[in-house]
Enzyme design. Structure first.
Site, PDB file in Angstrom:
ATOM      1  N   GLY A 145      34.000  24.233  44.093  1.00 23.73           N
ATOM      2  CA  GLY A 145      35.416  24.108  43.718  1.00 23.73           C
ATOM      3  C   GLY A 145      36.262  24.147  44.980  1.00 23.73           C
ATOM      4  N   ARG A 146      37.525  24.589  44.808  1.00 22.96           N
ATOM      5  CA  ARG A 146      38.446  24.598  45.965  1.00 22.96           C
ATOM      6  C   ARG A 146      37.890  25.427  47.113  1.00 22.96           C
ATOM      7  NH1 ARG A 146      41.543  26.163  41.867  1.00 22.96           N
ATOM      8  NH2 ARG A 146      42.970  24.685  40.937  1.00 22.96           N
ATOM      9  N   ILE A 147      37.449  26.649  46.804  1.00 25.27           N
ATOM     10  CA  ILE A 147      36.971  27.536  47.874  1.00 25.27           C
ATOM     11  C   ILE A 147      35.629  27.021  48.418  1.00 25.27           C
ATOM     12  CG2 ILE A 147      36.135  29.876  48.372  1.00 25.27           C
ATOM     13  CD1 ILE A 147      38.368  30.932  46.582  1.00 25.27           C
ATOM     14  N   ILE A 187      31.069  36.171  47.518  1.00 22.72           N
ATOM     15  CA  ILE A 187      32.526  36.312  47.623  1.00 22.72           C
ATOM     16  C   ILE A 187      33.165  35.927  46.283  1.00 22.72           C
ATOM     17  CG2 ILE A 187      32.828  35.994  50.109  1.00 22.72           C
ATOM     18  CD1 ILE A 187      33.412  32.917  49.209  1.00 22.72           C
ATOM     19  N   ARG A 216      32.288  37.012  42.240  1.00 20.01           N
ATOM     20  CA  ARG A 216      32.474  38.193  41.398  1.00 20.01           C
ATOM     21  C   ARG A 216      31.121  38.877  41.249  1.00 20.01           C
ATOM     22  NH1 ARG A 216      37.153  37.833  42.146  1.00 20.01           N
ATOM     23  NH2 ARG A 216      38.847  37.612  40.635  1.00 20.01           N
ATOM     24  N   ASP A 259      30.987  41.225  48.907  1.00 18.14           N
ATOM     25  CA  ASP A 259      32.406  41.640  48.902  1.00 18.14           C
ATOM     26  C   ASP A 259      32.829  42.064  47.495  1.00 18.14           C
ATOM     27  OD1 ASP A 259      35.000  41.989  50.126  1.00 18.14           O
ATOM     28  OD2 ASP A 259      35.653  40.168  49.085  1.00 18.14           O
ATOM     29  N   GLU A 312      33.705  48.071  40.480  1.00 20.80           N
ATOM     30  CA  GLU A 312      34.640  48.280  41.592  1.00 20.80           C
ATOM     31  C   GLU A 312      35.695  49.284  41.146  1.00 20.80           C
ATOM     32  OE1 GLU A 312      36.184  44.472  42.848  1.00 20.80           O
ATOM     33  OE2 GLU A 312      34.182  43.641  43.106  1.00 20.80           O
ATOM     34  N   HIS A 350      35.916  44.244  48.433  1.00 17.70           N
ATOM     35  CA  HIS A 350      36.664  43.151  47.770  1.00 17.70           C
ATOM     36  C   HIS A 350      37.941  42.829  48.571  1.00 17.70           C
ATOM     37  CE1 HIS A 350      37.491  41.049  43.677  1.00 17.70           C
ATOM     38  NE2 HIS A 350      37.976  40.334  44.682  1.00 17.70           N
ATOM     39  N   GLY A 399      38.377  39.749  50.155  1.00 15.43           N
ATOM     40  CA  GLY A 399      38.440  38.297  50.410  1.00 15.43           C
ATOM     41  C   GLY A 399      39.859  37.811  50.669  1.00 15.43           C
TER      42      GLY A 399
HETATM   43  C1  DGY Z   1      41.066  36.665  43.400  1.00  8.44           C
HETATM   44  O1  DGY Z   1      42.090  36.092  43.755  1.00  8.44           O
HETATM   45  O2  DGY Z   1      40.531  36.480  42.310  1.00  8.44           O
HETATM   46  C2  DGY Z   1      40.526  37.636  44.361  1.00  8.44           C
HETATM   47  O3  DGY Z   1      39.288  38.103  44.000  1.00  8.44           O
HETATM   48  C3  DGY Z   1      41.535  38.758  44.518  1.00  8.44           C
HETATM   49  O4  DGY Z   1      41.394  39.323  45.752  1.00  8.44           O
END
Ligand code: DGY
Length: 309
Positions: free
Chosen positions: A149-151, A225, A227, A251, A256, A274, A276
């Protein structure tokens, strides 16, 4: 202009984000979620991605028409309920890509070159006795990304100059110049480093199980990075304890901010809390995008980043 008493802020925002919100609107703050919901004519909820929006809460406010979550992930929202009741949702994609990708690459390099341990080596003066252990070069390896996806795409572009081969998995091939594997097991088998950059959905729940970790193999590294729910943590702990994989950089966790403490005993992990999107610039941009969505909603304009669930 957002009418007074029309936005309910559910849960705490860190000071810097709260200040940004307060510059642009005056939400009614609902911070202690065990207390009764404050009175108001609420049409929208503002929430962070690390606060779960319970269906039981939103059911008590039938006037809600929008939930604006501050975060790219929206697994904190009761999506089926929102859908059934025609409630819109918005998130904050894009503005956090830089921070998340920078952290992801830092985690990979730190894990593979054992940077945190090497600093301890210098500080403990062990260096004067024996040179630090040899580590692994990234160049020439295959980096897999679960989720293009985007990331995922942003991460892949940043990885290109590292002289690696790139591959990915996901429900469908994308228009990207990297090798596609439909099956995550095949991607893991082809990868020396496997990044998780997919959303948390019922399809990705425990996506990374013992079979995937076996396929990644004893020279493979896992970087999460996304979930915690994307990984079967028991299977990962077993794989790390028995050196079935070379290491993991995490991360995100299932629990959590109190992850399974079995991770703390391992020497082949890099653990971060967490973070990121946790840069000043990014958190300000995320907050403003969440508020942009609220403003657009009240102005009856298209939402800048509506979640199409
Ligand atoms: C998100 O934007 O979903 C990130 O995990 C929050 O830091």
């Amino acid at each position: 202009m957002i009418p007074v008493n029309s936005v309910l802020q559910v849960g705490h925002f860190p000071e810097i984000m709260q200040a940004e919100i307060d510059c642009r609107l005056t939400p009614t703050r609902y911070l202690d979620l065990s207390a009764p919901i404050p009175a108001g004519n609420f049409e929208a909820i503002l929430i962070r991605s690390n606060t779960k929006l319970l269906e039981s809460l939103i059911k008590q406010i039938p006037s809600i028409r929008l939930v604006a979550t501050c975060g790219v992930g929206f697994d904190n929202l009761p999506l089926s309920y929102l859908k059934e009741n025609g409630i819109k949702a918005s998130n904050t994609p894009g503005v956090l890509n830089d921070a998340v990708c920078e952290l992801a690459i830092g985690m990979m390099l730190s894990l593979m070159r054992r940077i945190p341990e090497s600093q301890e080596y210098v500080k403990s003066t062990a260096w004067s006795q024996v040179p630090f252990q040899l580590t692994s070069t990234l160049a020439g390896k295959c980096v897999g990304i679960a989720g293009m996806g985007r990331i995922g795409q942003d991460l892949a572009r940043r990885l290109e100059p590292f002289k690696v081969k790139l591959a990915y998995s996901g429900p469908h091939p994308k228009a990207v110049p990297y090798t596609y594997y439909k099956d995550i097991v095949d991607l893991a088998a082809a990868s020396d480093v496997l990044f998780l950059a997919c959303p948390a959905t019922s399809d990705t729940d425990n996506l990374i199980d013992a079979k995937v970790l076996d396929a990644l193999g004893s020279h493979g590294y896992l970087i999460n990075i996304a979930r915690g729910s994307v990984v079967d943590e028991e299977a990962l702990l077993y794989a790390l304890q028995h050196k079935k994989i070379a290491g993991a950089a995490l991360d995100v966790f299932n629990h959590e901010p109190n992850p399974n403490s079995a991770f703390f005993k391992l020497d082949n992990v890099l653990l971060t809390p967490h973070i990121g999107s946790a840069t000043l610039e990014t958190r300000i941009a995320m907050t403003n995008l969440a508020v942009d969505n609220l403003e657009a909603f009240f102005a009856q304009q298209p939402l800048p980043s509506e979640v199409h669930y």
